[in-house]
Design an enzyme around this catalytic site. Structure first.
Site, PDB file in Angstrom:
ATOM      1  N   ASP A  52       0.823  -1.203   0.000  1.00  0.00           N
ATOM      2  CA  ASP A  52       0.000   0.000   0.000  1.00  0.00           C
ATOM      3  C   ASP A  52       0.862   1.260   0.000  1.00  0.00           C
ATOM      4  O   ASP A  52       2.076   1.209   0.189  1.00  0.00           O
ATOM      5  CB  ASP A  52      -0.894   0.023   1.244  1.00  0.00           C
ATOM      6  CG  ASP A  52      -2.050  -0.960   1.163  1.00  0.00           C
ATOM      7  OD1 ASP A  52      -2.404  -1.368   0.044  1.00  0.00           O
ATOM      8  OD2 ASP A  52      -2.588  -1.321   2.231  1.00  0.00           O
ATOM      9  N   TYR A 111       6.873 -10.010   6.826  1.00  0.00           N
ATOM     10  CA  TYR A 111       6.737  -8.578   7.082  1.00  0.00           C
ATOM     11  C   TYR A 111       7.322  -8.226   8.450  1.00  0.00           C
ATOM     12  O   TYR A 111       7.214  -8.998   9.406  1.00  0.00           O
ATOM     13  CB  TYR A 111       5.266  -8.159   7.060  1.00  0.00           C
ATOM     14  CG  TYR A 111       4.672  -8.051   5.678  1.00  0.00           C
ATOM     15  CD1 TYR A 111       4.739  -6.858   4.959  1.00  0.00           C
ATOM     16  CD2 TYR A 111       4.039  -9.142   5.095  1.00  0.00           C
ATOM     17  CE1 TYR A 111       4.185  -6.759   3.688  1.00  0.00           C
ATOM     18  CE2 TYR A 111       3.484  -9.054   3.822  1.00  0.00           C
ATOM     19  CZ  TYR A 111       3.567  -7.862   3.129  1.00  0.00           C
ATOM     20  OH  TYR A 111       3.027  -7.779   1.870  1.00  0.00           O
TER      21      TYR A 111
END
Length: 249
Positions: A52, A111
Site C-alpha cells: 500500500d 513482514y
C-alpha cells in the site's frame, strides 16, 4: 524470451502504493519506466506482493520478461542507472525458468513492523516507523500475538475493501520483541489479507499500552467482525522483508 527475477528495495513514501496507476506515482510504474528506458520494451512486471501507499520493502520480488538475453548483472546495473532519481533499488537479478512466477511460485511472505517507543519523535526515521510515546510491554504483545498463529478466519483483521475470496489464512509466525527503543513485530505466512498485518499490529499495540488484554485479542479474532478490530497501524512502520520460494532456505 528470458525471464528475470529481481529483488527490489524501496522507500514507500514517494509512491501511491506498488501497483501502477495512470495518474499517480507507483513503484511498479517507476520500474516499468526504467525497463522501457533500458530496453525500449513496454512491459508489465509481476510482483510477490502489492504494498500500500507508504509501505516499504527491503526484499520485494518481481519478475520481468525481456526480448533480449542480457546478463543478469547488466540488467540489474542498467535498471539502477535509470532508477537513480527514484527511491527504488534493484538488489539482485537472476535468470529463472519461464514457468517461475514472482507471485504464484511464492510460498511465504515476511513482514516487519517497526514501532519507535520513546518520548522523543523520530528525526532521522520519520515516515519509516510508527512513533508511540506511551511505554509498551512487548512481552504482553508477544503473548497476545500467539492467539493469531495458525489457521483462522481473519475477517476481523481484513480491510472492508479486501478482494480475497476467503478470509481464511494460516499465520505461521507472529513474533514481538523489543530492540532498544523499538518494538518489532514479525509476521510470516504464505499470503495475507489486505491490511491484515497493519490491523493485527494496531490491535496488539493496544495490548502493549495496556488498553487491551490477550483475551480481548482472542475475542476480537473469534468475533469475525471488522468492527471488533483495534486501530489500524499506519503504513509508516511496515516493511516487506522477504519472500520465500520452494527449495530456498
Amino acid at each position: 524470451m528470458p525471464r528475470y527475477r529481481l529483488t527490489i528495495e524501496y522507500d514507500g513514501r514517494p509512491y501511491n502504493g506498488f501497483q501502477a496507476q495512470a495518474s499517480q506515482p507507483s513503484v511498479q510504474g517507476a520500474i516499468e519506466a526504467a525497463v522501457k528506458a533500458f530496453t525500449g520494451q513496454t512491459i508489465r512486471i509481476a510482483a510477490a506482493g502489492r504494498t500500500d501507499t507508504g509501505v516499504h520493502a527491503t526484499a520485494q520480488v518481481v519478475h520481468v520478461d525481456l526480448e533480449r538475453d542480457w546478463p543478469a548483472e547488466t540488467v540489474m546495473n542498467a535498471l539502477n542507472a535509470h532508477l537513480v532519481r527514484e527511491a527504488i533499488s534493484v538488489l539482485d537479478a537472476v535468470v529463472v525458468s519461464d514457468d517461475w512466477h514472482a507471485r504464484f511460485s511464492a510460498n511465504e511472505r515476511r513482514y516487519l513492523y517497526r514501532i519507535l517507543n520513546r518520548r522523543a519523535p523520530p528525526a532521522l526515521e520519520r515516515g519509516k516507523v510508527w512513533h508511540v510515546k506511551k511505554p509498551i510491554d512487548a512481552d504482553a504483545m508477544q503473548t497476545a500475538a500467539q492467539a493469531l498463529v495458525g489457521l483462522h478466519d481473519f475477517t476481523t483483521f481484513r480491510d472492508m475493501a479486501c478482494q480475497a475470496k476467503s478470509p481464511l489464512k494460516t499465520l505461521d509466525v507472529a513474533r514481538v520483541s523489543r530492540v532498544g527503543d523499538e518494538v518489532h513485530l514479525v509476521f510470516e505466512a504464505r499470503s495475507f489479507l489486505h491490511r491484515q498485518v497493519r490491523s493485527m499490529t494496531g490491535t496488539l499495540a493496544e495490548v502493549g499500552v495496556g488498553r487491551w488484554t490477550a483475551d480481548d485479542v482472542m475475542a476480537a479474532l473469534e468475533a469475525r467482525d471488522r468492527t471488533a478490530c483495534g486501530p489500524v497501524a499506519p503504513a509508516d512502520g511496515l516493511y516487506l522483508t522477504g519472500v520465500g520460494y520452494e527449495g530456498e532456505g
